[in-house]
Structures are given as C-alpha cells and as structure tokens.
Scaffold this active site. Structure first.
Site, PDB file in Angstrom:
ATOM      1  N   GLY A 230       0.838  -1.200   0.000  1.00 13.21           N
ATOM      2  CA  GLY A 230       0.000   0.000   0.000  1.00 13.21           C
ATOM      3  C   GLY A 230       0.865   1.239   0.000  1.00 13.21           C
ATOM      4  N   LEU A 231       0.228   2.378  -0.154  1.00 13.94           N
ATOM      5  CA  LEU A 231       0.950   3.652  -0.188  1.00 13.94           C
ATOM      6  C   LEU A 231       1.639   3.937   1.146  1.00 13.94           C
ATOM      7  CD1 LEU A 231      -1.749   5.848  -1.965  1.00 13.94           C
ATOM      8  CD2 LEU A 231       0.444   5.125  -2.958  1.00 13.94           C
TER       9      LEU A 231
ATOM     10  N   SER B 222      -0.291   4.367   4.661  1.00 11.94           N
ATOM     11  CA  SER B 222      -1.540   3.599   4.643  1.00 11.94           C
ATOM     12  C   SER B 222      -1.711   2.757   5.897  1.00 11.94           C
ATOM     13  CB  SER B 222      -1.612   2.711   3.393  1.00 11.94           C
ATOM     14  OG  SER B 222      -0.517   1.805   3.364  1.00 11.94           O
TER      15      SER B 222
ATOM     16  N   LYS C 217       0.738   0.160   6.896  1.00 15.98           N
ATOM     17  CA  LYS C 217       1.287  -1.181   6.702  1.00 15.98           C
ATOM     18  C   LYS C 217       2.056  -1.671   7.932  1.00 15.98           C
ATOM     19  CE  LYS C 217       3.603   0.126   3.124  1.00 15.98           C
ATOM     20  NZ  LYS C 217       3.138   1.524   3.235  1.00 15.98           N
ATOM     21  N   SER C 218       2.971  -0.845   8.421  1.00 10.11           N
ATOM     22  CA  SER C 218       3.782  -1.255   9.577  1.00 10.11           C
ATOM     23  C   SER C 218       2.927  -1.428  10.827  1.00 10.11           C
ATOM     24  CB  SER C 218       4.888  -0.221   9.841  1.00 10.11           C
ATOM     25  OG  SER C 218       5.787  -0.152   8.751  1.00 10.11           O
TER      26      SER C 218
ATOM     27  N   SER D  97       6.206  -1.699  -2.012  1.00 11.32           N
ATOM     28  CA  SER D  97       6.273  -2.595  -3.180  1.00 11.32           C
ATOM     29  C   SER D  97       5.277  -2.153  -4.253  1.00 11.32           C
ATOM     30  CB  SER D  97       6.015  -4.054  -2.773  1.00 11.32           C
ATOM     31  OG  SER D  97       4.916  -4.185  -1.917  1.00 11.32           O
TER      32      SER D  97
END
Length: 278
Positions: A108-109, A112, A114-115, A182
């Site tokens: 994702g951007l 967003s 993710k972490s 990614s």
C-alpha cells in the site's frame, strides 16, 4: 597448550580408555579453582595433550554433498553449485511449531498503515501461540538493503531480496509478515512465484492518497510536494494496486477500522486456510 600438563587433571591414557573418576588435587588446581576437568579428549579426533583436530572421515551421508560434473549447476552468476537437502524438512518444522509457514505480503501507499497492521498482526498471532517475523521495508534498509537507493533498479532489487528472505522464513515454518510499499505488480508477482501455491497472501491496504498524505507520519509527502524527494510513490511515481490479491482492507476518512480489527480479518483468513495448525 598441553591439557594433560595442567596440574590437577589426570591425562586419559587413550581415546578408548576409561575417563578418570576423580581429579588429582594439588596447589595449581586450587589456585585455578578447578572443580572438574573439561573432557576435551572426548571429542572425536582430539588426543589428550593436543589441540589439533584430525580430519573427520567422510560418512555415506556427507559424501552426498560432493559436487561433481553430473550434479553441478549454475544459478545466476553462481556456478558449480549443488542444492543440499536437509534431513529435517519443512513438514517437520511445521509439526514442531504447530503452524504452516507462509508469507503475508502487506502492500500500500506510504502512510496507509502497513507497519502498524504488521505489528498488530504479529501481536495477535503471538497471543495465539504462533511464531511470526516482520520484514519491514525501512528496517531491512538498515541492514540487508542498506546498499540500495530508491532508484528503479534498486527498488526491484530491494523487493527481490526481501522476497527471498521471506521465502526462507516460510520454509522454516514461520508466518512471515512483509510490510513494504512494493509499488509494482511485476515485483510482487515475482515474489509470489517464489513460493508454493497458496503460501503467498497478498494484503492490500486500500487507502486513498489524500488520507495517506494527511497522515504523513514521516513528513515524506510534504518533502515530495516541495520537490525535495524525487520518484516518490503516489506523487511522481506510480503505485500499481493488486488485481487479484487475497485480502483487501479498504479505509476511508469516515470509515477507518482499527489495526487490531484489520489484523483479526487477516488472522481469520489464515485460520480458514489452515495455516494456524500443522
């Protein structure tokens, strides 16, 4: 150094002979505080009074790893290499851990979440007695990928390396959580192709650019808008959302699930697919 010469340790007469039952008392042993002798001469190939090691005779198993012209292969720039199969395989490790190894690939951007999701997911699985490991994009650039920039070719290599490491974790029976932007489908698909069918679980954090930019946890969007960062994903470099990912977690400004709620969605998927048991 002659071990037998240390006062207080009686030299063993031969490799096959019995080990002395006690120690010879003496000033040196008291001075050094010896309680019992370390059985150095019990190591195969080591004689009392010598630190040198004798070559270990090759066994039938060890000879299987000898490379010859008929078995040597080339992979990439590596030549004359051979895959050596371990006597403990993936199924053995999964039975030990009571889970199935896989890769949860969160994309994702920037901004967003993710972490944050990766940490919530790891904690949720840990509380269920499951072993996980997080491969965070920024963390990997502190060590494994510290030699890579954010140029296109280095981004490809960054993803490739993390994909290969994630594959190793999955093979070890660990639930590996890869958390990184990614941005390109091709690179993510390349990582998917490294694993057996079903073991790559792509999780897309579908969060609008405006919301990510309003969060801007690292201040990177502000720098990108000011032209101080070039090739920033979502600003002057594209992000290619997944077309056929396993899980989509959509968020909007007026409808944002908590990290724990999103983690439970992923855990439910893993449970349904049988990854939380051997």
């Amino acid at each position: 150094m002659d071990i037998a010469a240390v006062q207080g340790v009686r030299a063993r007469p031969s490799i096959g002979g019995p080990w002395p039952a006690d120690l010879v008392s003496g000033p040196a042993s008291k001075k050094l505080g010896f309680v019992k002798a370390t059985r150095f001469d019990r190591v195969r190939g080591v004689r009392a009074g010598s630190w040198s090691l004798k070559p270990v005779k090759a066994t039938e198993e060890s000879t299987a790893s000898v490379i010859n012209e008929s078995t040597a292969t080339s992979v990439g720039k590596s030549t004359n290499i051979l895959w050596h199969k371990s006597s403990v395989d993936k199924i053995d490790r999964q039975e030990l851990l009571q889970q199935k190894g896989c890769v949860i690939w969160i994309t994702g951007l920037s901004g967003s979440g993710k972490s944050t999701l990766a940490c919530a997911l790891s904690r949720g699985l840990h509380s269920r007695g499951k072993l996980t490991y997080i491969l965070d994009g920024d963390n990997c650039r502190h060590g494994l990928n510290r030699d890579l920039s954010f140029k296109a070719e280095d981004r490809i290599e960054n993803i490739r390396r993390i994909g290969e490491v994630a594959k190793l974790f999955a093979d070890a029976g660990v639930i590996c959580i890869a958390s990184l932007i990614s941005p390109y489908r091709k690179d993510r698909d390349t990582c998917r192709a490294l694993l057996p069918e079903g073991e790559f679980v792509e999780v897309f954090l579908d969060v609008p650019l405006q919301l990510c930019e309003s969060r801007d946890p690292k201040g990177l969007y502000k720098l990108a808008r000011a032209g101080k960062i070039k090739g920033f994903t979502g600003i002057d470099d594209p992000y290619e959302p997944p077309l056929n990912c396993e899980i989509v977690l959509r968020q909007k400004e007026d409808n944002c699930a908590s990290p724990c709620e999103m983690a439970e969605t992923v855990i439910a998927y893993l449970d349904e697919k049988g990854y939380l048991q051997a």
